[in-house]
Write an enzyme that holds these catalytic residues in place. Sequence first.
Site, short mmCIF file in Angstrom:
data_model
loop_
_atom_site.label_atom_id
_atom_site.label_comp_id
_atom_site.label_asym_id
_atom_site.label_seq_id
_atom_site.Cartn_x
_atom_site.Cartn_y
_atom_site.Cartn_z
N LYS A 79 -18.14 -41.26 -14.94
CA LYS A 79 -17.46 -39.97 -15.14
C LYS A 79 -17.60 -39.55 -16.59
O LYS A 79 -17.47 -40.39 -17.50
CB LYS A 79 -15.98 -40.13 -14.76
CG LYS A 79 -15.17 -38.84 -14.82
CD LYS A 79 -13.73 -39.08 -14.37
CE LYS A 79 -12.86 -37.83 -14.41
NZ LYS A 79 -11.45 -38.09 -14.01
N SER A 154 -9.74 -35.11 -10.36
CA SER A 154 -10.75 -34.61 -11.25
C SER A 154 -12.07 -35.39 -11.22
O SER A 154 -13.07 -34.90 -11.71
CB SER A 154 -10.23 -34.58 -12.68
OG SER A 154 -9.95 -35.89 -13.15
N SER A 178 -6.60 -38.73 -9.80
CA SER A 178 -8.00 -38.30 -9.95
C SER A 178 -9.07 -39.26 -9.46
O SER A 178 -10.23 -38.87 -9.37
CB SER A 178 -8.28 -37.96 -11.41
OG SER A 178 -7.82 -36.66 -11.66
#
Length: 486
Positions: A79, A154, A178
Amino acid sequence: MKLCELTAHELSERLTSGEVSAVEVAEAVFERIDDVEESIDAFLALTRDEALEQARQVDDWRAGGEKLGPLAGVPIAIKDVLCTKGVTTTCASRILDGFRPPYDATTVRRCRDAGMPMLGKTNMDEFAMGSSTENSAYKVTRNPWDLDRVPGGSSGGSAAAVAAGEAPLALGSDTGGSIRQPAALCGISGLKPTYGRVSRYGLIAYASSLDQVGPLARDVRDCALAMNVLAGKDPHDATSAEVEVPDYVEGLTGEVSDLRAGVPRELMGEGIDPEVKIVVEAAIGQLEELGMAVDEVEMPHMDYSLPVYYLIAPAEAASNLARYDGVRYGHRTKEPVEDVYDLFAKSRGEGFGPEVRLRIMLGTFALSAGYYDAYYLKAQKVRTLIKRDFDAAFENHDVLLSPTSPTIAFGIGEKADDPLQMKLADICTIPVNLAGIPALSIPCGMAESMPVGLQIMGRPFEEDVIMRVGDAYQQATDWHTQRPEL
Ligand code: GLN
């Protein structure tokens, strides 16, 4: 089965037996990325040359008879919230456009040391603020199960990449859901570890008392393999805990008949889509059939989780994001400026997207003189009450069960203009971060042909217990083996 469809543990077996090489695995995964990335848009950057170089290195080591860990040669997507040395790290924000960190996050370093080639950096909501990945300043990621729907957020890029066969494993971060929520919406497994279990060094901070790094994977066994690499004390992060790390893979015994589960009534009632509820109830029934005792628990303070979170998280974010001033690094305005304050204001105004600006204002307000006691301090007190609800529930339950997300993946654009609806996406996951406990999301069925996630919450540092439950479920069912048609 194609190499890009295998789990990390299946790849690991083939790599250790010499049936395939690390280069072949990396090439197969990049071939898949070439085929589907155009329709998914999971990545902000691909690091193909670096990955192939790392894979070659692993093959050389193996040929030289070196003793390697089980994940050596298994590629991983990262990420974009995690610093990667020399590789652009933007947090999906314009304010960090082109930023190349001079160091690796500890979690990234540990993956490198384990011989895991890095595939690239995945898309996310800007600064991890959001539940759909639509808040990225760069692109919209699509759910591999239905390209018109969001992958969740997210960590939406990481979840979509794993679900689409573009990565066998990925790292995400979880401040209010997330990792778990996108894992649920994309039909994969994701673990948020206990606060302090995994180092936050090099994780770009959103809300420091809530953030944790964890794995997104095709099954729980892969989460356990990844946790064997990620977990443990880090001298660079004072909040990482000096607690012994068990072998998480060894803990997957398939046995759950010694465990008692509680189902918090507050997480199964209002706001949960009826179809999601039916699927989750069936999954809980299956765990009972496997021998787990299950009963209902009451957690009276759960209803305050969302307001508490939306005071504490923005307050911490406002403070953490003060460092982006256009002076030291990141975006600097090209407009003429009158003085240094004007430079700050213009750079920040241009660099941050609307959701981030909103949260900075909210947080600044909650922390300001005269309001601090009424908002921030009160929120901290209620946070303690929420934590105590969990302590009480865990006195006579080993794990707690709930839906991960109250709905299946929603349409792209559907909630973008409705901030309250968007925030309600996290009602089941946020209490976990406020209490600092670990939780796992696993696929447990389908509603409207879209995946539904079951959340398994555990006592602090009992990741082994929740993964034992998740793995036992996966040994008995096959929801985790379902793949989207692309
Ligand atoms: N959706 C929540 C938020 O917007 C949680 C995000 C996260 O866990 N990083 O803050």
